[in-house]
Design a protein around this motif. Structure first.
Motif, mmCIF file in Angstrom:
data_model
loop_
_atom_site.group_PDB
_atom_site.id
_atom_site.type_symbol
_atom_site.label_atom_id
_atom_site.label_comp_id
_atom_site.label_asym_id
_atom_site.label_seq_id
_atom_site.Cartn_x
_atom_site.Cartn_y
_atom_site.Cartn_z
ATOM 1 N N MET A 161 -30.525 11.531 22.158
ATOM 2 C CA MET A 161 -30.369 11.743 20.712
ATOM 3 C C MET A 161 -29.287 10.824 20.146
ATOM 4 S SD MET A 161 -30.534 15.870 20.383
ATOM 5 C CE MET A 161 -31.900 16.801 21.056
ATOM 6 N N PHE A 162 -28.219 10.650 20.901
ATOM 7 C CA PHE A 162 -27.141 9.778 20.428
ATOM 8 C C PHE A 162 -27.527 8.307 20.562
ATOM 9 C CE2 PHE A 162 -24.861 13.732 21.318
ATOM 10 C CZ PHE A 162 -24.319 13.933 20.067
ATOM 11 N N GLU A 163 -28.323 7.989 21.571
ATOM 12 C CA GLU A 163 -28.841 6.624 21.666
ATOM 13 C C GLU A 163 -29.656 6.304 20.408
ATOM 14 O OE1 GLU A 163 -31.055 5.894 25.196
ATOM 15 O OE2 GLU A 163 -29.389 6.372 26.550
ATOM 16 N N LEU A 197 -23.670 -1.797 13.600
ATOM 17 C CA LEU A 197 -23.060 -2.005 14.906
ATOM 18 C C LEU A 197 -23.631 -3.266 15.534
ATOM 19 C CD1 LEU A 197 -23.269 1.599 16.437
ATOM 20 C CD2 LEU A 197 -21.281 0.539 15.371
ATOM 21 N N ALA A 198 -22.787 -3.968 16.289
ATOM 22 C CA ALA A 198 -23.246 -5.139 17.030
ATOM 23 C C ALA A 198 -22.908 -4.918 18.496
ATOM 24 C CB ALA A 198 -22.573 -6.405 16.503
ATOM 25 N N VAL A 199 -23.784 -4.210 19.180
ATOM 26 C CA VAL A 199 -23.553 -3.890 20.588
ATOM 27 C C VAL A 199 -24.809 -4.181 21.389
ATOM 28 C CG1 VAL A 199 -21.801 -2.116 20.182
ATOM 29 C CG2 VAL A 199 -24.221 -1.479 20.181
ATOM 30 N N SER A 200 -24.629 -4.423 22.682
ATOM 31 C CA SER A 200 -25.774 -4.657 23.552
ATOM 32 C C SER A 200 -26.428 -3.325 23.895
ATOM 33 C CB SER A 200 -25.318 -5.359 24.835
ATOM 34 O OG SER A 200 -24.516 -4.472 25.617
ATOM 35 N N GLU A 201 -27.600 -3.390 24.512
ATOM 36 C CA GLU A 201 -28.300 -2.167 24.899
ATOM 37 C C GLU A 201 -27.504 -1.399 25.961
ATOM 38 O OE1 GLU A 201 -31.379 0.693 24.773
ATOM 39 O OE2 GLU A 201 -30.801 -0.941 23.417
ATOM 40 N N LYS A 202 -26.889 -2.122 26.891
ATOM 41 C CA LYS A 202 -26.077 -1.469 27.916
ATOM 42 C C LYS A 202 -24.872 -0.771 27.299
ATOM 43 C CE LYS A 202 -27.081 -3.953 32.189
ATOM 44 N NZ LYS A 202 -26.514 -4.764 33.304
ATOM 45 N N GLN A 203 -24.224 -1.435 26.343
ATOM 46 C CA GLN A 203 -23.083 -0.825 25.657
ATOM 47 C C GLN A 203 -23.516 0.410 24.883
ATOM 48 O OE1 GLN A 203 -21.941 -4.386 23.514
ATOM 49 N NE2 GLN A 203 -20.046 -4.578 24.685
ATOM 50 N N LEU A 204 -24.656 0.306 24.214
ATOM 51 C CA LEU A 204 -25.177 1.417 23.420
ATOM 52 C C LEU A 204 -25.402 2.655 24.293
ATOM 53 C CD1 LEU A 204 -27.913 1.142 20.702
ATOM 54 C CD2 LEU A 204 -28.134 2.863 22.483
ATOM 55 N N LYS A 205 -25.996 2.457 25.447
ATOM 56 C CA LYS A 205 -26.273 3.582 26.342
ATOM 57 C C LYS A 205 -24.979 4.202 26.861
ATOM 58 C CE LYS A 205 -30.883 2.172 27.918
ATOM 59 N NZ LYS A 205 -31.552 3.424 27.513
ATOM 60 N N LEU A 206 -23.988 3.361 27.176
ATOM 61 C CA LEU A 206 -22.719 3.884 27.670
ATOM 62 C C LEU A 206 -21.988 4.655 26.574
ATOM 63 C CD1 LEU A 206 -20.669 4.107 29.941
ATOM 64 C CD2 LEU A 206 -19.684 1.925 29.197
ATOM 65 N N ILE A 207 -22.045 4.166 25.345
ATOM 66 C CA ILE A 207 -21.406 4.855 24.210
ATOM 67 C C ILE A 207 -22.032 6.236 24.016
ATOM 68 C CG2 ILE A 207 -21.042 4.818 21.705
ATOM 69 C CD1 ILE A 207 -21.126 1.653 22.046
#
Length: 211
Positions: free
Chosen positions: A141-143, A155-165
């Motif tokens: 849900m947060f992803e 936001l300017a983040v990679s997919e890996k960063q997004l998942k970790l966030i």
């Protein structure tokens, strides 16, 4: 993973929901005090306010209760996040609101969350994946909220960063449930939400600035 259906012989859905909510509250108190294995279905029935015969009209096994606890947490989080949010996602403000909703659900359901984690080990190898999948659905849900912000240029983040966030948000909310005994000495719930959200958003905006 397909939703696991818990058998009920009663056909009135409103009554099933009411009885199962009673069951969850009674069972959570017992599981927290005695643990899953030391709690009997007869004790769950008594704590829920009805007979053992009535109990088996709504579940088949004691494990079913743990499933219901997990479902109740997930459904409450989902309901809060879908209320207004999913129609207005894509902004930092909607992300902040989603985080606040989630933290407040954890505050209200901290006993259920604690039992879910303490007693997940009591589930069978076939049953445990269902519980773990529920957790991943909540992270998802947060992803979704973060991905919509990314698509809108917030936001300017990679997919890996997004998942970790997304995982970080999930764990920060649980921190209030698991560590509330210590955190309450320093913060109110609103202060905790504000500080955690500020640290998160500040870090995300730093990433945008760097890029």
């Amino acid at each position: 993973m397909k939703k696991r259906e818990v058998h009920a012989s009663v056909k009135d859905e409103r009554l099933v929901k009411k009885r199962r909510n009673q069951m969850i509250k009674g069972a959570v108190t017992l599981f927290k005090e005695k643990g899953f294995h030391r709690t009997t279905t007869r004790e769950i029935a008594k704590a829920s306010g009805f007979s053992i015969g009535t109990l088996y009209e709504y579940i088949r096994t004691k494990e079913d209760v743990l499933y219901l606890v997990c479902d109740s947490i997930y459904d409450e989080v989902k309901e809060r996040l879908q209320k207004d949010l999913y129609q207005n996602v894509g902004t930092i403000e909607s992300l902040k609101l989603g985080i606040a909703y989630y933290f407040k659900v954890i505050d209200e359901m901290q006993d259920e969350v604690l039992v879910m984690y303490q007693e997940a080990k009591s589930l069978t190898k076939d049953a445990l994946p269902y519980v773990l999948n529920k957790e991943m659905e909540m992270v998802g849900m947060f992803e979704h909220l973060l991905r919509k912000c990314k698509e809108n240029g917030e936001l300017a983040v990679s997919e890996k960063q997004l998942k970790l966030i997304a995982h970080n948000i999930f764990v920060q909310g649980q921190m209030w449930g698991f560590r509330r005994w210590a955190l309450q000495k320093m913060y109110t719930l609103d202060e905790f939400i504000e500080l955690q959200t500020h640290l998160l958003i500040h870090g995300l905006r730093e990433e945008v600035t760097k890029k």
